[in-house]
Scaffold this motif. Structure first.
Motif, PDB file in Angstrom:
ATOM      1  N   PHE A 171     -85.841 -32.596  -6.439  1.00 18.30           N
ATOM      2  CA  PHE A 171     -84.675 -32.843  -5.581  1.00 18.30           C
ATOM      3  C   PHE A 171     -84.815 -34.231  -4.979  1.00 18.30           C
ATOM      4  O   PHE A 171     -85.868 -34.565  -4.426  1.00 18.30           O
ATOM      5  N   ASN A 196     -91.157 -26.414 -14.332  1.00 19.09           N
ATOM      6  CA  ASN A 196     -89.767 -25.945 -14.331  1.00 19.09           C
ATOM      7  C   ASN A 196     -88.752 -27.047 -14.063  1.00 19.09           C
ATOM      8  O   ASN A 196     -87.558 -26.765 -13.902  1.00 19.09           O
ATOM      9  N   ASP A 197     -89.234 -28.304 -14.011  1.00 17.46           N
ATOM     10  CA  ASP A 197     -88.355 -29.467 -13.819  1.00 17.46           C
ATOM     11  C   ASP A 197     -87.507 -29.326 -12.548  1.00 17.46           C
ATOM     12  O   ASP A 197     -86.302 -29.547 -12.564  1.00 17.46           O
ATOM     13  N   ARG A 198     -88.170 -28.980 -11.464  1.00 16.18           N
ATOM     14  CA  ARG A 198     -87.461 -28.783 -10.191  1.00 16.18           C
ATOM     15  C   ARG A 198     -87.751 -29.948  -9.252  1.00 16.18           C
ATOM     16  O   ARG A 198     -88.734 -29.952  -8.496  1.00 16.18           O
ATOM     17  N   ALA A 216     -93.392 -26.766 -10.040  1.00 18.10           N
ATOM     18  CA  ALA A 216     -92.234 -27.665  -9.933  1.00 18.10           C
ATOM     19  C   ALA A 216     -92.101 -28.553 -11.158  1.00 18.10           C
ATOM     20  O   ALA A 216     -90.983 -28.821 -11.627  1.00 18.10           O
ATOM     21  N   GLU A 275     -93.248 -25.307  -5.738  1.00 16.81           N
ATOM     22  CA  GLU A 275     -92.235 -24.886  -6.700  1.00 16.81           C
ATOM     23  C   GLU A 275     -91.100 -25.891  -6.806  1.00 16.81           C
ATOM     24  O   GLU A 275     -90.314 -25.850  -7.751  1.00 16.81           O
ATOM     25  N   VAL A 276     -91.017 -26.781  -5.824  1.00 17.61           N
ATOM     26  CA  VAL A 276     -90.027 -27.859  -5.828  1.00 17.61           C
ATOM     27  C   VAL A 276     -90.724 -29.124  -5.348  1.00 17.61           C
ATOM     28  O   VAL A 276     -91.554 -29.070  -4.434  1.00 17.61           O
ATOM     29  N   TYR A 311     -79.228 -26.871  -2.945  1.00 16.56           N
ATOM     30  CA  TYR A 311     -80.118 -26.930  -4.103  1.00 16.56           C
ATOM     31  C   TYR A 311     -80.980 -25.675  -4.207  1.00 16.56           C
ATOM     32  O   TYR A 311     -81.095 -25.066  -5.294  1.00 16.56           O
ATOM     33  N   LEU A 312     -81.605 -25.270  -3.101  1.00 14.00           N
ATOM     34  CA  LEU A 312     -82.458 -24.080  -3.148  1.00 14.00           C
ATOM     35  C   LEU A 312     -81.662 -22.814  -3.454  1.00 14.00           C
ATOM     36  O   LEU A 312     -82.140 -21.940  -4.190  1.00 14.00           O
ATOM     37  N   LEU A 341     -81.253 -22.260  -7.098  1.00 12.70           N
ATOM     38  CA  LEU A 341     -82.409 -21.824  -7.875  1.00 12.70           C
ATOM     39  C   LEU A 341     -82.508 -20.319  -7.980  1.00 12.70           C
ATOM     40  O   LEU A 341     -83.222 -19.807  -8.839  1.00 12.70           O
TER      41      LEU A 341
END
Length: 319
Positions: A291, A287-289, A284, A254-255, A314-315, A318
């Motif tokens: 880091f 959703n353009d996630r 990821a 997801e990231v 950062y998390l 979200l």
């Protein structure tokens, strides 16, 4: 126990063109991976990469550091929070660590990781340096497969242990204890604020055919964990590794954590990942996630704590 026997002059390997004086004085016994070693008080320490140098600087040991070896992958030291300390010591090389450099510098301690600085293939190992009367200290997180004396410690705990051991070697245990206490409190705050659940995270280091990434024995895996994430490759026993793109797709991160170093910018790495048809179904990417983790937040050193704090924030953002 391995002993460093004080002698007047220790002959070096043929062709090195130098000799090292072994200072007399008391020794202290400290672990080097799973081996107990006696250390003299270092006065001409050489550090390999930012993590090693940062540990020494964070402990207030700048006066005991002769210089550092900084390969090109490491971001400029002028961008470091320890820039003032780096300016007080010598940059010995912008290449990989090697025996001749250490000998020529008349180093009395080398701080590096196993297979990250020290290397059988390149002919610079703690055992070889022992024979030359040159002391060495290794990053504990790199000790999990050290031949003969392995030691398995989670990476952030390994950072604390390194500071404790360096504090003992340099006779400043109280500084190390205070620094560790502060770091533990900062990590505890990140864990306390972490979102519920374990968000699946993939670290992208580099590579096109097969991505280079982090397995379970390197700091980014611990950074993910304390911040509320989970390395999708935490089941891979190793340090830095590579996998197939199909594994990334199957594990649906997801990231994506981007390792920021080298000639390819983090922005270019993100653009590349977005361009891969195989990754279009990955949450990821959808959703353009992404880091961005600084190189020195990803290797064993004080800035790992900064990376954990930043990734935790950062998390939380979200949620």
């Amino acid at each position: 126990m391995r002993r460093f026997v004080p002698v007047l002059l220790i002959p070096l390997l043929a062709g090195c063109g130098a000799q090292v004086a072994a200072p007399a004085g008391d020794t202290v016994t400290v672990a080097r991976c799973g081996e107990q070693v006696e250390y003299r008080m270092p006065e001409r320490a050489v550090a390999y990469e930012g993590g090693s140098a940062d540990k020494l600087f964070a402990l207030g040991l700048t006066d005991h550091v002769l210089g550092y070896v900084m390969p090109p992958a490491n971001p400029p030291v002028t961008e470091s929070p320890y820039a003032a300390e780096y300016a007080q010591v010598e940059m010995l090389s912008d290449d990989l660590l090697n025996r001749e450099l250490v000998v020529d510098a008349r180093a009395d301690l080398v701080v590096a990781g196993w297979r990250s600085g020290f290397s059988d293939e390149r002919g610079i190992t703690p055992a070889l340096l022992d024979g030359l009367g040159i002391q060495s200290a290794m990053h504990t997180e790199s000790c999990w497969n050290y031949p003969g004396f392995p030691e398995r410690v989670p990476p952030i705990e390994g950072l604390y242990e390194d500071l404790r051991r360096l504090g003992a070697i340099f006779r400043v245990p109280e500084r190390a204890a205070a620094l560790i206490t502060d770091m533990r409190a900062r990590i505890a705050a990140v864990e306390a604020a972490a979102p519920d659940g374990q968000i699946p995270v993939f670290l992208y280091d580099s590579g096109t055919e097969r991505p280079a990434t982090a397995a379970n024995q390197v700091p980014p895996t611990d950074i993910m964990r304390v911040a509320g994430g989970r390395n999708i490759l935490a089941d891979v026993d190793g340090r830095w590794t590579d996998v197939g793109w199909e594994t990334v797709v199957e594990r649906r991160p997801e990231v994506i954590m981007i390792m920021d170093y080298g000639t390819q910018s983090a922005e270019d790495k993100i653009a590349f990942l977005k361009s891969l048809p195989a990754l279009r179904s990955v949450p990821a990417v959808q959703n353009d996630r992404f880091f961005v983790l600084d190189y020195n937040e990803a290797i064993s050193g004080p800035r790992v704590i900064d990376g954990a704090e930043r990734f935790g924030a950062y998390l939380r953002g979200l949620a």
